[in-house]
Every structure is written in C-alpha cells, then in structure tokens.
Enzyme design. Structure first.
Site, PDB file in Angstrom:
ATOM      1  N   LYS A 107     -91.993  81.727 -36.525  1.00 50.57           N
ATOM      2  CA  LYS A 107     -90.685  81.051 -37.028  1.00 50.57           C
ATOM      3  C   LYS A 107     -90.453  81.458 -38.371  1.00 50.57           C
ATOM      4  O   LYS A 107     -91.271  81.825 -39.210  1.00 50.57           O
ATOM      5  CB  LYS A 107     -91.069  79.398 -36.764  1.00 50.57           C
ATOM      6  CG  LYS A 107     -89.712  78.614 -36.406  1.00 50.57           C
ATOM      7  CD  LYS A 107     -89.367  78.605 -35.245  1.00 50.57           C
ATOM      8  CE  LYS A 107     -88.351  77.732 -34.943  1.00 50.57           C
ATOM      9  NZ  LYS A 107     -88.175  77.566 -33.443  1.00 50.57           N
ATOM     10  N   GLY A 219     -78.782  63.976 -30.451  1.00 57.64           N
ATOM     11  CA  GLY A 219     -78.405  65.163 -30.986  1.00 57.64           C
ATOM     12  C   GLY A 219     -77.212  65.796 -30.303  1.00 57.64           C
ATOM     13  O   GLY A 219     -76.772  65.204 -29.295  1.00 57.64           O
ATOM     14  N   GLY A 221     -75.842  69.338 -30.932  1.00 57.89           N
ATOM     15  CA  GLY A 221     -75.746  70.611 -31.433  1.00 57.89           C
ATOM     16  C   GLY A 221     -75.786  71.525 -30.036  1.00 57.89           C
ATOM     17  O   GLY A 221     -75.510  70.997 -29.042  1.00 57.89           O
ATOM     18  N   ASN A 222     -76.334  72.569 -30.249  1.00 59.58           N
ATOM     19  CA  ASN A 222     -76.368  73.813 -29.124  1.00 59.58           C
ATOM     20  C   ASN A 222     -77.010  73.172 -27.979  1.00 59.58           C
ATOM     21  O   ASN A 222     -76.686  73.434 -26.840  1.00 59.58           O
ATOM     22  CB  ASN A 222     -76.746  75.042 -29.580  1.00 59.58           C
ATOM     23  CG  ASN A 222     -77.027  75.897 -28.620  1.00 59.58           C
ATOM     24  OD1 ASN A 222     -77.995  76.383 -27.899  1.00 59.58           O
ATOM     25  ND2 ASN A 222     -75.913  76.725 -28.026  1.00 59.58           N
TER      26      ASN A 222
HETATM   27  N1  GLU Z   1     -85.103  78.874 -31.717  1.00 57.66           N
HETATM   28  C1  GLU Z   1     -85.380  78.883 -30.122  1.00 57.66           C
HETATM   29  C2  GLU Z   1     -86.671  78.006 -29.645  1.00 57.66           C
HETATM   30  O1  GLU Z   1     -87.261  77.293 -30.671  1.00 57.66           O
HETATM   31  C3  GLU Z   1     -85.248  80.005 -29.325  1.00 57.66           C
HETATM   32  C4  GLU Z   1     -86.157  81.097 -30.110  1.00 57.66           C
HETATM   33  C5  GLU Z   1     -85.990  82.588 -29.558  1.00 57.66           C
HETATM   34  O2  GLU Z   1     -84.821  82.637 -28.880  1.00 57.66           O
HETATM   35  O3  GLU Z   1     -86.542  83.457 -30.062  1.00 57.66           O
HETATM   36  O4  GLU Z   1     -87.026  78.041 -28.823  1.00 57.66           O
END
Ligand code: GLU
Length: 428
Positions: A107, A219, A221-222
C-alpha cells in the site's frame, strides 16, 4: 468511550495474532507475517501554484510478496499515517490470497488533502511520488493502483513518470489506468460490483432475496456508487448514504425511505464523493447526522468509506433487522465491534473478501497489458463474478464446516496460503 487513539496497524496485528493462534503457526512465520517486509518513507517537494515549495510526506509499504508481486493502491489523505499504510498493506496481502490471485500485498500513501490542491499540484505530487520510489516498484515487483482520493488520471501521470525514468513502456507497472490508456473495462465498477456479488451469495444462503431487501450505505465514493448501482439492478432498495461534507468538515446521512436515486445523487456530488447538502434537501432528502446510517432499519449494512467506523461505541446501535454486513471499505470494523457482530449472528462479509473485486480486476488489467489484447466489459465482469463467487463459497463453506465466524474463516484461508508460499520458498 475509549481514550486510546485508534491505530489500524495494531488492529491488523491483533487480527493476525488471533489467526496465527488458530493455525498454530510457528514463531518464525508469525514474526515474518505480522510486520512488513519492506517500507519506504520519503519527501516529495512540490512547487505550488503560489510559487512556494511545499513538502509532502510519501510512503510505500510492501507487506509480503511470497505469492507474487506486491499489489495495492495509493491513498491521498490528510490524516494518512505510516501505521495506516502498514495495516492496509497487510490487508492487501490477505485480500489477494483469499481471492487466489498470484500477487502479494502493499500500500502507498501521501499526506495531502486533494480538496485543497489544483490539478497541476496533484500531478506534481503524483509524479514526485513515482520519482522517489521508481527503483522499488515495477510490473514484476510492486504494482500500485487507485484508492481513497486517487483516480485513473493520477495513475496515468504516475505511469508516464515511470516510463520516462525507465525509458520504455511498462503498462503493467500500475493498474486502474484510464480505459483508453491500458486500463481494463470494468475496473471502475469492479470493487462496488464485487461487494454486491458477495451480498447476492450471502442472501441466497440466508434464503433472502435482493429485490425485497433494504440496504444502508456509508460512503459515496467509487465503491459505494457502483455497489448501489448493482444492488438497484438486482431490485434492492438503498434507503440512505452517508458521506463527508467538505464545506463544514462533518459527515451527514442522506435518507429517502422509499429509496435514494443514484442518478439524482450523482448529479449533486463532487469528484470525492461529497454530496451538496442544500441541493439534497431541495430534492427531498432528509439530512441526518453522519453516523445515522448505522442505526437504520435495514437488512444489509454496507460500510464503504474508510477504516474504524463500526466500533465498540456504536456497534449496539445496529438495528435488529440487520442480517448482513458487507465491508466495502478496508478495516471499517474494530475487533471489539466484531465480537458483538459475531455474538448477534449477523452474516459478516469481511473487507478483504467483500472488496477484493478491485484488485482482482487490477490483476485482469495486468494480464491484458501483458497480452496487449483487451477483453470486452462483459468478459471482464463475468470473470470477476466467477472468481469472487468461488472465493466467497470457499470461505462460507469453511465457516460452516469449522463453525467459524466468516472473518476468521477468510483469515484462515488467506493466511494459510501466504504462510505456505513463504514455507515453499524456504523463507521460514
Ligand atoms: N485500492 C484497492 C484495494 O484496497 C485496489 C488495489 C489494487 O487494485 O491493487 O483493494
């Protein structure tokens, strides 16, 4: 009220320790998996529009890559901390494992508030982040993606910066790209739709039907937007959404008892998922306090904002009617709240299973980039549904067979896979 500040990494480690006990893992494996393998901390100097230089703090944490290249999004958030990024990297590792895609977990984050940045300033932060980490990411080592307050456009700037440094095209270095620039059709919908694929399966097991079910959403968002879209398509009703208001820095719940209209709300929402309060009132929405979403008379709760939202303080407000909680967000429920949810017998679909559609589609994006051949949207979403349904059924089957809480069953599957990969490689 607890006085100790919430720490997401401590929560992730507490969860891990519990599973390590259940699995009777040896000490070496525990030591390896409860800490990140690697992490990077750096400064990103940016010349702001007013001519001054502002220095932003950036992070990348690679939790584990035994099962494949590390994978995970980047958040741009004013309250970002290294411990939050560490927790999210660990959760990514369990997520790719539970859904069984050949990737590890990582992350990234930058402490910044995109609400107060111009497009040019955002671009410089994105490019600056890549300049600091370019030698330590790559299609075969660590692949970033969008997350809270980052977008396909930001991914494209990052890709462009990486390719400029490396002097070649590497479309697979980052996912969540715009569709005409190496992105996958269906990636935008994938996380929200994936949440609803798992809800659909849970309802089947409970003998309930989506078309007479009511959901309450935190939420907008997306993740939340596409979860609502698919839930509505299945005939379900969403009675409220709760989201942040940039104007007065508070959150509010927008309720319409006969069902919110997604299109209507999208028409009064900014690019960060913030709803215009006044316009919502004019359209006949009740505007309630931010945490009202949790106490609604609903069959399904969809916490789809950020971590630390269902806690010991508010878990008892959950209505008796609630049968299913599907976690669209990462880490929305604290371990104390989890115990209450388990005791009450609510069917919980844990975050790293419920919201694994995003990273699964990111994996499909990498596959398409590697082939340089692109699938139709139906094909992507069909493959996503197959993958997520299989993961859900494996977890629910284990939960029934071993009489485990769904979260524990998902952890048992995910952590076993990662631990096995570490053993197979001879690391532990
Ligand atoms: N940020 C998204 C998650 O928490 C997607 C991560 C990704 O596609 O690598 O799963």
């Amino acid at each position: 009220m607890s006085t100790k500040a919430f720490n997401a990494f401590e929560m992730a480690q507490t969860q891990f320790d519990k599973v390590a006990e259940l699995l009777n893992l040896d000490q070496g494996t525990r030591d390896l998996l409860r800490q990140p393998m690697r992490e990077f901390h750096f400064n990103i100097p940016v010349r702001m529009d007013d001519g001054t230089v502002q220095v932003f703090r950036g992070f990348r944490v690679q939790h584990n890559d035994a099962r494949g290249p590390a994978k995970g999004g980047i958040r741009f958030h004013p309250m970002e901390t290294i411990d939050t990024v560490r927790a999210l990297a660990m959760w990514m590792c369990w997520k790719t494992a539970v859904v069984d895609i050949p990737l590890g977990g990582s992350k990234g984050g930058v402490i910044c508030d995109p609400h107060n940045l111009s497009v040019r300033e955002l671009e410089h932060i994105a490019r600056g982040w890549v300049r600091q980490i370019a030698q330590n990411i790559g299609p075969l080592s660590d692949v970033p993606a969008p997350d809270v307050m980052t977008s396909p456009q930001i991914m494209l700037w990052m890709l462009d910066e990486y390719e400029t440094i490396m002097r070649a095209q590497y479309p697979g270095v980052i996912t969540g790209k715009p569709v005409n620039m190496g992105g996958s059709l269906g990636r935008t919908e994938a996380t929200g739709y994936g949440v609803i694929y798992t809800v659909r399966e849970a309802l089947k097991q409970l003998g309930m039907r989506p078309d007479n079910s009511i959901a309450s959403v935190q939420g907008f968002g997306n993740v939340a937007q596409y979860a609502i879209q698919l839930f509505n398509q299945l005939g379900g009703t969403v009675i409220c959404v709760s989201c942040w208001d940039q104007g007065d820095s508070l959150s509010y719940t927008y309720r319409k008892k006969d069902g919110v209209s997604l299109d209507q709300l999208l028409g009064i929402t900014d690019r960060f998922g913030g709803i215009d309060k006044k316009k919502a009132k004019d359209l006949g929405y009740e505007v309630l306090p931010g945490d009202a979403w949790i106490e609604q008379e609903a069959d399904i709760l969809l916490p789809s904002a950020i971590e630390n939202q269902i806690t010991a303080e508010n878990v008892n407000k959950i209505s008796k009617r609630v049968k299913v909680i599907a976690e669209g967000a990462n880490g929305p429920t604290t371990p104390q709240a989890d115990e209450v949810i388990q005791q009450r017998g609510i069917f919980l679909i844990p975050d790293f299973l419920a919201n694994s559609g995003g990273v699964t589609c990111s994996y499909f994006e990498q596959v398409q980039n590697a082939m340089n051949y692109y699938w139709q949207k139906d094909e992507v979403l069909g493959k996503l549904d197959v993958k997520m349904t299989a993961a859900f059924l494996a977890v629910s089957e284990l939960a029934v067979r071993k009489k485990l809480f769904m979260r524990d069953a998902a952890f048992v599957i995910a952590v076993s896979r990662v631990a096995q990969a570490c053993r197979d490689r001879g690391w532990v």
